[in-house]
Scaffold this active site. Structure first.
Site, short mmCIF file in Angstrom:
data_model
loop_
_atom_site.label_atom_id
_atom_site.label_comp_id
_atom_site.label_asym_id
_atom_site.label_seq_id
_atom_site.Cartn_x
_atom_site.Cartn_y
_atom_site.Cartn_z
N ASP B 51 34.07 35.30 41.11
CA ASP B 51 34.87 36.34 41.53
C ASP B 51 34.52 37.88 41.46
OD1 ASP B 51 36.89 34.72 42.55
OD2 ASP B 51 38.33 34.95 40.93
N LYS B 72 38.52 37.66 45.94
CA LYS B 72 39.08 38.90 46.21
C LYS B 72 39.33 39.88 45.13
CE LYS B 72 41.45 35.40 49.12
NZ LYS B 72 40.38 34.34 48.63
N MET B 176 49.70 40.96 38.48
CA MET B 176 49.31 41.37 39.79
C MET B 176 50.51 42.07 40.35
SD MET B 176 47.15 38.20 41.76
CE MET B 176 47.88 36.82 41.03
#
Lengths: 267, 267
Positions: B51, B72, B176
């Site tokens: 990642d 991402k 997040m």
């Protein structure tokens, strides 16, 4: 393929731990599920105070011969918390590298606050090394994320059978609730969880003796299921729609009783 | 003192991983907060898909030169999930030890379900190696259990700013959600959380660049605070009465703005 050439192949360098107390999470049980940081500190520790829940293979990381079993385990004899606190502070005052090894993560239902308060009060240098908490290790064993974009974006970890989970009826994982599962099931159904909500029950996660069972919430409510489990083994109970597939993959709890007497006899 | 003599001093034996795909949690960032199992598999992996959130020091565990950045990161370019799935299956079909290295724990808000579905569908052997999720690493850095017997016996992990936390107003940790913190604060206060509930905001947990801020829920609601944080760094937001002490120990968020421009410039 967008590959990157890497010239460094050495493992990241470790610095020696300074004297003080290290509250280290041992992870769920398997010796190699401790963190590298935790294993490295264990290897150089002068004295290790370890929980009864720690699998003995974990202690093979240690080179110290000064290993002190402390801590609590379902009903078994345990050192009092105050005595553990005193031992930690006393050992640290001798300028030693002292490890307090706890099952799972030291800060998740690990009763670390009292030890932290004692270390703070004594002015002892201490650090916390996190560990894999059982809920996440059980998820890895099941290969089932507790949250998915479609079904649940919330995970609740709790020890309270009599309280509600998340109001959106999302994934809940219960620790230390093996003797109160009827209450867990009835509470959740009273709060609107469908009676066919899947439940996974995982015992001795990550150890060779690991067992997993599945049932639905109404089956869980039918009666005391703690007698399905081996004495003194931790059980984590995972409830939510994300576990639908596990109803097929795991042993049905409701039919597991016949195998139980034999297992209990050899444990 | 109840000491036990230990004669074995070797680290627990590792078995070589069989070919297949290993979804490995890298932990929060620091290279030594991966598990021993994860580090050992990385050391012998033939190919590693990692990642963008992985700290590069983590890759020093690897001896393979076949390292493929995927995944991402806030707004940056990313491989499509379908392409990642195909790469994993293709590599596994060549009888390789394939690692998919994900930040934190692979199953906690890691979007692993799609990769797992693809691997299942292709009949590929795969395993999940858990990692330290950021919420627990942040707790260890703060030396603050998210649950204590007195204040909270429930911890909720979520990515949903617009939903309620636990009805008993216990500890909640948001992943997040850095761009939606006004909504988080307003939602919780509307649900009855006191306006002076403590909030800790931890950026780049466990890395040398880690920063921690604290404020109260009403301060969090005052305006968009995402501009306090560095671009592309993950931020975890911890809310609950257990964090009262951190209001004194961490930098006050509300006064941190003046330092921000300088930090952003050097990042």
């Amino acid at each position: 393929m967008n590959s990157t050439q890497v010239t460094t192949v050495n493992a990241p360098i470790a610095s020696s731990p300074i004297p003080g107390v290290y509250l280290i999470g041992a992870g769920p049980g398997a010796a190699d599920l401790i963190t590298v940081r935790g294993a490295r500190i264990l290897a150089v520790a002068d004295i290790i105070f370890y929980d009864a829940l720690i699998d003995m293979s974990m202690l093979e990381w240690c080179t110290s011969t000064n290993m002190v079993p402390v801590g609590k385990r379902c009903g078994a004899h345990s050192s009092s918390q105050r005595f553990i606190n005193k031992q930690l502070v006393d050992a640290a005052s001798k300028n030693l590298v002292v490890v307090r090894l706890k099952g799972g993560d030291p800060l998740i239902f690990g009763r670390a606050q009292e030890e932290i308060d004692a270390l703070e009060q004594a002015g002892v240098h201490y650090e916390v090394v996190p560990g894999i908490t059982t809920a996440l290790a059980a998820s890895a064993q099941l290969k089932q994320p507790p949250t998915t974009r479609e079904l649940s974006r919330t995970l609740t970890l709790t020890t309270l059978p009599g309280r509600c989970s998340h109001e959106d009826h999302k994934t809940s994982i219960y620790y230390m609730a093996r003797d109160q599962l009827t209450e867990v099931a009835n509470t959740l159904m009273a709060q609107g969880y469908p009676s066919n909500t899947p439940v996974c029950l995982m015992e001795s996660v990550s150890l060779p003796s690991e067992r997993g069972f599945a049932c639905t919430l109404d089956e869980l409510s039918l009666g005391d299921v703690h007698h399905h489990f081996l004495d003194r083994q931790p059980v984590v109970v995972m409830i939510g729609e994300v576990y639908r597939k596990q109803l097929q993959l795991l042993s049905p709890l409701i039919r597991s009783e016949s195998n139980f007497a034999a297992l209990q006899a050899v444990s």
